[in-house]
Design an enzyme around this catalytic site. Structure first.
Site, short mmCIF file in Angstrom:
data_model
loop_
_atom_site.label_atom_id
_atom_site.label_comp_id
_atom_site.label_asym_id
_atom_site.label_seq_id
_atom_site.Cartn_x
_atom_site.Cartn_y
_atom_site.Cartn_z
CB SER A 258 -0.89 0.04 1.24
OG SER A 258 -2.02 -0.74 1.07
CB SER A 289 -4.84 -2.93 -6.03
OG SER A 289 -6.18 -2.72 -5.63
CG ASP A 290 -4.13 -3.28 0.71
OD1 ASP A 290 -5.33 -3.48 0.95
OD2 ASP A 290 -3.24 -3.40 1.57
CD1 TRP A 291 -9.57 1.06 1.41
CD2 TRP A 291 -10.61 -0.91 1.31
NE1 TRP A 291 -10.89 1.27 1.71
CE2 TRP A 291 -11.55 0.06 1.66
CE3 TRP A 291 -11.04 -2.23 1.19
CZ2 TRP A 291 -12.90 -0.22 1.89
CZ3 TRP A 291 -12.37 -2.52 1.42
CH2 TRP A 291 -13.29 -1.53 1.76
CD GLN A 292 -10.72 4.58 -1.66
OE1 GLN A 292 -10.44 4.56 -0.47
NE2 GLN A 292 -11.77 5.24 -2.12
#
Length: 730
Positions: A258, A289-292
């Site tokens: 991230s 991907s990680d969050w957003q």
């Protein structure tokens, strides 16, 4: 089933399906959305909280390949098995009505058991599993976690964390297997092997996801999602090997870092995502991907001038699936980029091919079958017993002055401190809820430390403390009560947290806890310090005066019972520290320090070193030998040593084998762990242990960033013994 060994029939099926897919269907497969996109907020407690119209929009119109997370009850809390099963049936039924009937892959964070299923078996967190130094327990935790998520109808687990924890301020330290490369490699690999088995499409197995590739765990300022400044050599020496091992173990998915390393965000780093991960490590699965974090290349990192550019950068760098997660913006933008030719169709096909391959490997295209039965597969007595054993082996006895411990059952104990009577502090984040702090949701049949002590005690157990972590504790009342007790159990530590909500400016204890400790220590009564939390808070002044110290970290749902068993001697402690426990808040030096870190005025002086851990018995190692004094570059060397229980009761000892390269073209650590073994010994019993060190164990990353073995002397160290050997050209 390894992601590295794609069966020819699967490759053929993937190519056949790809040839039929529209561009929209392909881009949809690369899109992962949060449950909120398909949920009914007004019916968040419903037996099936899915909004059918929203689901069909996501799956039939937008063709999403993956959905993740829990229904949006407050703080994303755990669901009953029945709810999870209905949700999965509903989602896959919608996918079955799509043109090509491509199933949805559902992801969940099951990081110490089936976190988001009510009443699951919740193990010690990774830092505490590492403290067991027991790879077999890690394997069993993987097996049981997979079985329980599959009983819930789930399949894909965002675990394990293969970052290594070398920055104690970092609020995700406890999600790692500690600071050492070898320990983290062994424990993480065994978890994957238990979770996936020989074929992760089996009814009781599941997919794992290595995270967070790569370098996420060493933020310079200690705060989550902030920059790491790691050179290429250090990254290859310390941070890549665990991921390489996870890939070799067959993990089919990788989640991306991230944050950023050396100025390049993880989601934009083509060198790490493609050149290293694909070309060097040979990873064949897909990256998520990680969050957003693709959007954040624009909104946060300012690497991209627009969200459109952010999507292009990430996809071209090597991100295959976007955890968007709250809308279809990624889908819309990537579709536009593909139609304009800014992202080649070949790159889209590459990503989608990887995703479809994993779905075929997972058996998602097979005729749907009912989940495995709950009975015997979920929170079974055998699983609870394994969990209890893991908790036993996770709690570290750091000090035991004048053999105060174990206590007699009739001892009169005064218990105080904010961690004494809470289950949440035993488990930490990702427990029932994201932050793990919803104490009212914890199972009523599990015991806090206080409750477990009262169950076992035949003496008087008195508690002076608050009902919640932040409740004030009356120090004057504690001091007054101390007069009527033989010993004081002082329970300190941290409230639960994870990720950025867990950021702190200092490792110092809260002033209120330090004040309570000062008052307790001033009574003159013997004090046992018991700590719980995800990182090593500074307890130096307390430990100097305490008679005994137990470091609990996060021992899981059975941690209260395990702590009581250790305090009363029903279990002989055998855990060891998987990290260096600092003496001061800025004294952060790992055990495998460089020579310059212990030279002249520089010293390695932790409160407790890596590998420290006492027992109620004593052990001695002797007869350390190598099988030959000289070996060639490509030869193994065998190490043998005897370990003896020199005390009066049975116990377990972990024998740690360290290696030092005496002189090299790149400065080498004073020692590095290369092998370990935990053995159970009766009083007076001796076991003869053998270890094999390979050329890889002797190697390091050289001046040209390649791994090599150089000629010269090496020292093997076990306990207080050492022996040398030489590597020379054959």
């Amino acid at each position: 089933m390894s992601a590295e060994a794609v069966k020819p029939n699967i490759a053929s099926q993937v190519n056949h399906l790809l040839a039929q897919m529209t561009l929209e269907e392909k881009v949809g497969q690369m899109t992962q959305v949060d449950f909120t996109v398909i949920g009914k907020p007004e019916e968040r407690h419903a037996e099936n909280p899915i909004d059918q119209a929203k689901l069909e929009d996501a799956v039939l119109r937008r063709h999403v390949g993956s959905i993740m997370n829990t229904p949006y009850t407050p703080n994303n809390q755990a669901q009953p098995i029945a709810t999870w099963r209905r949700m999965q049936e509903t989602i896959q039924a919608a996918a079955a009505r799509s043109r090509l009937k491509i199933p949805v892959l559902y992801g969940i964070d099951a990081i110490h058991g089936a976190t988001y299923t009510q009443n699951a078996t919740l193990f010690p967190q990774a830092i505490s599993m590492a403290a067991t130094f027991n790879p077999d327990l890690s394997f069993k935790a993987g097996e049981i976690t997979a079985r329980e998520i599959r009983a819930s109808g789930l399949l894909w687990n965002f675990s394990p964390v293969m970052d290594i924890g070398r920055q104690p301020l970092w609020p995700r330290l406890w999600e790692t297997y500690g600071e050492d490369v070898h320990l983290a490699t062994v424990m993480g690999t065994r978890f994957i092997e238990g979770h996936q088995g020989a074929d992760f499409s089996a009814a009781d197995k599941g997919l794992t996801c290595l995270k967070h590739y790569v370098g996420y765990s060493l933020p310079f300022n200690g705060k989550d999602r902030t920059p790491a400044f790691i050179g290429e050599r250090m990254l290859r020496e310390y941070f890549l090997p665990t991921f390489a091992a996870g890939i070799k173990a067959g993990a089919p998915t990788v989640m991306v870092n991230s944050s950023e390393v050396d100025g390049i965000p993880g989601h934009a780093n083509r060198h790490y995502l493609t050149t290293v991960l694909r070309d060097e490590l040979g990873f064949k699965g897909f990256t998520v991907s990680d969050w957003q974090d693709i959007q954040r290349l624009y909104t946060r990192d300012r690497l991209a001038a627009s969200e459109k550019e952010a999507v292009k950068i990430a996809v071209m760098a090597g991100v295959d699936m976007s955890m968007v997660p709250f809308d279809f913006s990624f889908y819309d933008i990537l579709l536009e980029l593909a139609k304009s030719g800014e992202v080649p169709i070949a790159r889209i096909d590459e990503a989608v091919g990887r995703i479809l391959t994993v779905k075929y490997q997972a058996g998602l295209f097979n005729t749907p079958k009912a989940p495995i039965p709950v009975e015997g597969n979920f929170a079974a007595p055998a699983a609870t017993a394994t969990n209890r054993q893991a908790a036993h082996e996770a709690i570290i006895l750091a000090k035991n002055e004048n053999h105060l411990l174990p206590l007699k059952k009739d001892a009169n104990i005064l218990v105080t401190g904010p961690t004494a009577n809470l289950l949440s502090v035993l488990n930490g984040g990702w427990t029932i809820t994201w932050q793990g702090d919803a104490e009212h949701l914890y199972p009523k049949d599990k015991s806090t430390v206080l409750a477990a002590l009262k169950k076992q005690s035949t003496g008087k157990v008195t508690y002076v403390g608050g009902d919640r972590f932040d409740d004030p504790i009356d120090s004057e009342k504690v001091v007054a009560e101390a007069k009527h007790h033989d010993v004081i159990l002082l329970c300190l530590g941290e409230k639960p947290y994870t990720e950025t909500p867990g950021n702190i400016p200092s490792l110092e204890l809260d002033p209120e806890q330090q004040a309570l400790a000062d008052a307790v220590l001033a009574t003159g009564k013997p004090v046992i310090l018991l700590t719980f939390g995800g990182r090593p808070r500074i307890i130096t002044k307390v430990t100097e005066k305490a008679a005994a110290v137990l470091l609990g970290f996060l021992p899981g749902m059975e941690g209260g019972e395990a702590a009581a068993d250790i305090l009363y001697g029903a279990y002989n402690p055998d855990a060891k520290l998987p990290i260096t426990y600092p003496r001061d808040t800025n004294a952060i030096t790992p055990y495998d320090y460089k020579p310059i870190e212990s030279f002249e005025q520089n010293t390695y002086d932790p409160l407790y070193p890596f590998g420290h851990g006492l027992s109620y018995t004593t052990f001695e190692t002797s007869q350390l030998k190598v099988d030959k004094p000289r070996i060639g570059f490509n030869e193994n060397i065998n190490v043998s040593v005897d370990v003896t229980n020199t005390g009066k009761i049975a116990g377990k000892e972990t024998v740690l084998v360290y290696l030092n390269d005496v002189a090299a073209s790149v400065t080498r650590p004073n020692k590095q762990l290369k092998a370990f073994k935990k053995v159970a010994l009766e009083p007076g019993e001796t076991q003869h242990l053998n270890f094999t060190l390979t050329p890889d164990d002797l190697s390091f990353i050289g001046l040209d960033f390649k791994r090599l073995v150089e000629p010269g002397d090496f020292t093997v160290m076990v306990g207080n013994q050492s022996v040398k050997f030489t590597v020379s050209p054959s």
